[in-house]
Design an enzyme around this catalytic site. Structure first.
Site, PDB file in Angstrom:
ATOM      1  N   HIS A 127      -4.702   2.555  -1.825  1.00  0.00           N
ATOM      2  CA  HIS A 127      -6.014   2.464  -2.492  1.00  0.00           C
ATOM      3  C   HIS A 127      -7.029   3.517  -2.013  1.00  0.00           C
ATOM      4  O   HIS A 127      -8.201   3.199  -1.767  1.00  0.00           O
ATOM      5  CB  HIS A 127      -6.589   1.061  -2.310  1.00  0.00           C
ATOM      6  CG  HIS A 127      -5.823  -0.013  -3.030  1.00  0.00           C
ATOM      7  ND1 HIS A 127      -5.080   0.217  -4.178  1.00  0.00           N
ATOM      8  CD2 HIS A 127      -5.684  -1.357  -2.777  1.00  0.00           C
ATOM      9  CE1 HIS A 127      -4.530  -0.924  -4.594  1.00  0.00           C
ATOM     10  NE2 HIS A 127      -4.864  -1.888  -3.756  1.00  0.00           N
ATOM     11  N   HIS A 201      -9.858  -3.479  -9.603  1.00  0.00           N
ATOM     12  CA  HIS A 201      -9.032  -4.414  -8.845  1.00  0.00           C
ATOM     13  C   HIS A 201      -9.602  -5.833  -8.891  1.00  0.00           C
ATOM     14  O   HIS A 201      -9.744  -6.494  -7.856  1.00  0.00           O
ATOM     15  CB  HIS A 201      -8.922  -3.917  -7.404  1.00  0.00           C
ATOM     16  CG  HIS A 201      -7.694  -4.367  -6.688  1.00  0.00           C
ATOM     17  ND1 HIS A 201      -7.409  -5.698  -6.455  1.00  0.00           N
ATOM     18  CD2 HIS A 201      -6.664  -3.675  -6.144  1.00  0.00           C
ATOM     19  CE1 HIS A 201      -6.271  -5.781  -5.790  1.00  0.00           C
ATOM     20  NE2 HIS A 201      -5.793  -4.573  -5.601  1.00  0.00           N
ATOM     21  N   GLU A 339      -3.840  -4.272 -12.725  1.00  0.00           N
ATOM     22  CA  GLU A 339      -4.497  -3.010 -12.390  1.00  0.00           C
ATOM     23  C   GLU A 339      -3.863  -1.873 -13.179  1.00  0.00           C
ATOM     24  O   GLU A 339      -2.772  -1.417 -12.844  1.00  0.00           O
ATOM     25  CB  GLU A 339      -4.339  -2.751 -10.886  1.00  0.00           C
ATOM     26  CG  GLU A 339      -4.755  -3.916 -10.006  1.00  0.00           C
ATOM     27  CD  GLU A 339      -3.980  -3.967  -8.681  1.00  0.00           C
ATOM     28  OE1 GLU A 339      -3.796  -2.921  -8.046  1.00  0.00           O
ATOM     29  OE2 GLU A 339      -3.532  -5.064  -8.297  1.00  0.00           O
TER      30      GLU A 339
HETATM   31  C1  BGC Z   1      -1.336  -4.071  -4.141  1.00  0.00           C
HETATM   32  C2  BGC Z   1      -1.027  -5.097  -3.091  1.00  0.00           C
HETATM   33  C3  BGC Z   1      -2.130  -5.077  -2.073  1.00  0.00           C
HETATM   34  C4  BGC Z   1      -3.417  -5.391  -2.763  1.00  0.00           C
HETATM   35  C5  BGC Z   1      -4.564  -5.310  -1.801  1.00  0.00           C
HETATM   36  C6  BGC Z   1      -2.631  -4.440  -4.787  1.00  0.00           C
HETATM   37  O1  BGC Z   1      -2.969  -3.448  -5.710  1.00  0.00           O
HETATM   38  O2  BGC Z   1      -0.314  -3.959  -5.094  1.00  0.00           O
HETATM   39  O3  BGC Z   1       0.208  -4.821  -2.480  1.00  0.00           O
HETATM   40  O4  BGC Z   1      -1.899  -5.975  -1.036  1.00  0.00           O
HETATM   41  O5  BGC Z   1      -3.636  -4.479  -3.803  1.00  0.00           O
HETATM   42  O6  BGC Z   1      -5.613  -6.034  -2.248  1.00  0.00           O
END
Ligand code: BGC
Length: 374
Positions: A127, A201, A339
């Site tokens: 991220h 998210h 997402e």
């Molecule tokens: C991921 C997860 C991760 C989460 C964190 C998601 O986009 O696929 O693996 O733990 O984000 O909030």
């Protein structure tokens, strides 16, 4: 025919001129512990929906949606105060960048040059790194009421920020209309060739205020294939058919029905669902990707996207140690994240849809969430 067109036009004028228009209101949203002020913009329509977007992370901080009896509840997870988004980060509702999801070992190359990112998820970068776009305070560029109540937020990411090349100018535009559609559009331009994958998210729990987990939610995913992962959740490169597996949501299935099917190694690796689905149809065109319904509240969310993929994540890493807006603990399986974006680790997979953006090109990622209740 001419009469019909005129009829539609005057109806639209009437809607805009009356109290039916959706409104956008700007307000303070407290401050971070270092004193930085955070603001919010609330978009409200005449159908009882309202979306609050805060400048920290251009995040959807709350989303109020009526149930089948008209009762209004918040259907996204999050915190009451801005600072909690930094001290206990879980990416609740935030805009993720520069690269949503994982880049293997934090490494990629572009035009022969190797780049190294910080690793913040086991061996991988997740991220956008330790201080991604979710942890930056965005600017409010414009706020407007009307047929679409709308807010535009922007952020300028310096060349080299978090290890990525190019100065990146990003906008997030949220709008809400009287048809109870929340539309979100990310746009970006760069000063040098770079890679990016912007997404939102949000953690949806359609029961409202986290009343129940999502195991009884019915999910449809318009995807015949997904990208399986290794034990660190990096795609292997395969595009696997969902047919005959717990990953088949082409027809509605309860989330909980197959989530414990440990015979499937992918369920074990993800601790449930944490996988990128390849959305059917042509990327770049807005097309149906997912439907989520909660049979108890009667709320349904239909999601359309322009992106090639969508990560389906069932909050598997939430462990009951976070206490959110409703004063309730957030536990595994308490939410659904959807997402939209390019595939995880695309910069290291030449045959995945490209994450590359060149100077002079415009990046766009659009997602529409439509709510109904019955
Ligand atoms: C991921 C997860 C991760 C989460 C964190 C998601 O986009 O696929 O693996 O733990 O984000 O909030």
């Amino acid at each position: 025919m001419k009469g019909a067109i005129l009829g539609i036009a005057s109806a639209a004028v009437l809607t805009m001129g009356s109290a039916q228009a959706a409104t956008a209101t700007r307000s303070a949203f407290g401050a971070l512990s270092d004193g930085t002020k955070v603001e919010a913009v609330t978009l409200t329509n005449g159908a009882g929906m309202s979306a609050k977007i805060m400048t920290l992370g251009a995040a959807l901080q709350s989303l109020i949606v009526p149930d089948k009896a008209g009762r209004k509840d918040d259907v996204v997870l999050g915190y009451d105060t801005a600072q909690e988004y930094l001290t206990r980060p879980n990416y609740f509702g935030v805009s993720v960048g520069r690269y949503a999801n994982r880049i293997a070992k934090g490494k990629f190359s572009l035009d022969g040059k190797a780049y190294t990112l910080a690793t913040n998820d086991g061996p991988n970068s997740l991220h956008g790194g330790p201080r991604g776009f979710d942890k930056r305070v965005w600017r409010i560029d414009s706020v407007a009421s009307g047929a679409d109540a709308k807010v535009v937020m922007s952020y300028v990411s310096a060349d080299g920020e978090e290890g990525f090349p190019g100065e990146l100018k990003v906008t997030a535009t949220y709008s809400l209309n009287e048809q109870s559609e929340l539309r979100l559009e990310y746009r970006a331009t760069t000063s040098k060739p770079t890679v990016l994958n912007l997404t939102n998210h949000s953690y949806f729990n359609l029961s409202g205020n986290n009343a129940r987990d999502v195991m009884g939610n019915l999910v449809t995913l318009h995807a015949a294939r997904y990208t399986p992962v290794d034990a660190t959740l990096i795609p292997t490169g395969e595009r696997r058919a969902v047919a005959g597996t717990p990953f088949d949501f082409r027809n509605p299935h309860r989330v909980g029905d197959r989530i414990r099917d440990a015979k499937d190694q992918q369920i074990r690796f993800g601790r449930g669902y944490d996988h990128n689905y390849i959305v059917d149809g042509a990327a770049g065109t807005l097309r149906p990707a997912a439907v989520v319904s909660d049979p108890v509240s009667g709320r349904t969310m239909e999601m359309s996207v322009t992106a090639p993929g969508i990560q389906f994540y069932t909050g598997n890493f939430m462990d009951g140690t976070f206490f959110g807006k409703s004063g309730r603990a957030y536990r595994q399986g308490d939410a659904i994240c959807l997402e939209p974006g390019v595939f995880p680790d695309s910069p290291n997979h030449a045959d995945f849809p490209t994450a590359r953006l060149n100077p002079g090109q415009g990046y766009v990622n659009t997602m529409v969430y439509k709510f109904t209740a019955k």
